[in-house]
Design a protein around this motif. Structure first.
Motif, PDB file in Angstrom:
ATOM      1  N   ALA A 192     -34.009 -36.630 -21.977  1.00 37.89           N
ATOM      2  CA  ALA A 192     -34.775 -37.369 -20.968  1.00 37.89           C
ATOM      3  C   ALA A 192     -33.881 -38.019 -19.915  1.00 37.89           C
ATOM      4  O   ALA A 192     -34.383 -38.533 -18.915  1.00 37.89           O
ATOM      5  N   ASP A 195     -32.157 -35.409 -14.294  1.00 39.89           N
ATOM      6  CA  ASP A 195     -33.205 -34.576 -13.710  1.00 39.89           C
ATOM      7  C   ASP A 195     -32.666 -33.263 -13.163  1.00 39.89           C
ATOM      8  O   ASP A 195     -33.310 -32.632 -12.317  1.00 39.89           O
ATOM      9  N   TRP A 197     -31.535 -29.229 -13.163  1.00 38.66           N
ATOM     10  CA  TRP A 197     -32.305 -28.078 -13.622  1.00 38.66           C
ATOM     11  C   TRP A 197     -31.940 -27.694 -15.060  1.00 38.66           C
ATOM     12  O   TRP A 197     -32.818 -27.278 -15.833  1.00 38.66           O
ATOM     13  N   LEU A 200     -33.558 -30.158 -17.411  1.00 34.95           N
ATOM     14  CA  LEU A 200     -34.998 -29.905 -17.433  1.00 34.95           C
ATOM     15  C   LEU A 200     -35.328 -28.720 -18.337  1.00 34.95           C
ATOM     16  O   LEU A 200     -36.332 -28.754 -19.063  1.00 34.95           O
ATOM     17  N   ARG A 203     -35.059 -30.027 -21.860  1.00 28.26           N
ATOM     18  CA  ARG A 203     -36.174 -30.913 -22.154  1.00 28.26           C
ATOM     19  C   ARG A 203     -37.468 -30.132 -22.364  1.00 28.26           C
ATOM     20  O   ARG A 203     -38.236 -30.418 -23.286  1.00 28.26           O
TER      21      ARG A 203
END
Length: 305
Positions: A192, A195, A197, A200, A203
Motif C-alpha cells: 500500500a 503509487d 506501476w 500497483l 498490490r
C-alpha cells in the motif's frame, strides 16, 4: 534469369496462398476443442489483465480484427509465445496489437513497391523491378523484426525498474514483520506504500489473491510467472517455505533485499565502466582526428615540393 525465377517464385507463392485461403483445411475435433478452450482462456486473461492494469493498451478497428485473426492462427498452430506474452504483460500491451503491428508494417512496405518503381522511373534510373522489389523486401524484413526489438528493450527496462521496486518492497515487508504483523498483513501493508506501476501490480495481485482464496505467495509467484520476474518467483518460494516462522521470514527477506541491492550496484558499476570505455574510445578518435588535422598541411606541403 534471376528476374524470371523471382517472378515465378512470387507468383507461385501467391497461388499457394490463394488456394489455402479459398480451401482451408478442416480442423478436427481436438483442434476445435483446443480453439474453444483457448478463446475462453483468452477472454479470462483479458478480463483479469484489464482489472489488474487499467493502462492496458486498447486496440480497435482494422488493427484489432487483424490481431484477433493472427492470435487465432497462433493458437491453432500451438504457438505459445511465452516470452512475447511476458514482455507484453510487463509493458501493458496486448498480443493482438503486437501481432497486428508485426503483420501490417511489412505489408505496408511491400505495398509501396509500385510507388518505388514509379519513383525510380521518374528519376530515369530504369524500369526494372529488381531494385525496388529488393529494396521494399529489405524494409519489410526490417519492419517485421522492429516490433520485437522495441518490445524487448522496453520490457528489459521495465523489468529492471520492477526489480528495484521488489528490493524496496522486501525492506518494507521486513520492517512490518518487525512491528509484529503477520506475513499476509505485512505484504498488504507494504504494497500500500507507493503509487508506482510496479507497486500497483503487486498490490492488485495480492488483492485478487484475497478474493480468489489464494495465498499471497501464490499470487506473487503467479505474477512472477506472468511478467517473467525471477525475483518474485524466488520470493514466493521462500515465503511458502518459511511463512510460519516470522523471525526466519525477516532474516530471509532482509538477506534477499541486501543481495538484490548489491547485484543492482554491481550492474550499475558495470554499465558505468562500459560507458567510460566508450567515452575513452571516442576521445581517442577525437585526438586522432585532431592530429590528422595538424599534420595534413605539412604533409601536403612536403608532397607538393
Amino acid at each position: 534469369m534471376n528476374a524470371a525465377m523471382l517472378a515465378g517464385a512470387v507468383v507461385g507463392l501467391g497461388l499457394y496462398a490463394l488456394v489455402r485461403a479459398l480451401f482451408p483445411p478442416r480442423p478436427g475435433i481436438a483442434a476445435r476443442l483446443a480453439a474453444f478452450d483457448a478463446a475462453r482462456r483468452r477472454e479470462q486473461e483479458a478480463a483479469a489483465r484489464s482489472r489488474m492494469s487499467p493502462t492496458l493498451e486498447k486496440v480497435g478497428g482494422l488493427r484489432a480484427k487483424v490481431g484477433r485473426e493472427l492470435v487465432r492462427l497462433c493458437e491453432s498452430r500451438g504457438w505459445q509465445l511465452r516470452s512475447v506474452r511476458a514482455d507484453l504483460a510487463i509493458t501493458d500491451r496486448s498480443l493482438e496489437g503486437f501481432l497486428a503491428t508485426k503483420f501490417m508494417l511489412p505489408a505496408a512496405a511491400l505495398l509501396f513497391i509500385p510507388v518505388v518503381v514509379a519513383y525510380f522511373t521518374l528519376l530515369g534510373i530504369g524500369s526494372s523491378f529488381q531494385i525496388p522489389v529488393w529494396l521494399c523486401g529489405v524494409f519489410a524484413a526490417a519492419f517485421f523484426f522492429f516490433p520485437d526489438v522495441n518490445l524487448r528493450q522496453e520490457a528489459a527496462a521495465r523489468r529492471q525498474d520492477f526489480r528495484h521496486v521488489v528490493g524496496a518492497f522486501l525492506d518494507l515487508v521486513s520492517m512490518n514483520l518487525s512491528g509484529g504483523r503477520g506475513v499476509p498483513e505485512a505484504l498488504m501493508t507494504a504494497s500500500a506504500i507507493g503509487d508506482g506501476w510496479a507497486m500497483l501490480r503487486i498490490r492488485d495481485a495480492l488483492s485478487n489473491a484475497r478474493i480468489t482464496g489464494q495465498t499471497p505467495w501464490q499470487a506473487l509467484g503467479g505474477l512472477g510467472d506472468e511478467l517473467d520476474i525471477a525475483e518474485l518467483r524466488d520470493l514466493a518460494g521462500a515465503l511458502a517455505l518459511v511463512a510460519d516462522d516470522g523471525a526466519q521470514v525477516r532474516k530471509s527477506l532482509s538477506a534477499r533485499a541486501a543481495s538484490m541491492r548489491s547485484r543492482e550496484l554491481s550492474e550499475l558499476e558495470g554499465k558505468a565502466g562500459e560507458r567510460s570505455q566508450s567515452m575513452l574510445v571516442a576521445q581517442l578518435f577525437l585526438c586522432a582526428g585532431f592530429l590528422v588535422f595538424l599534420v595534413y598541411p605539412a604533409v601536403m606541403r612536403v608532397m607538393a615540393s
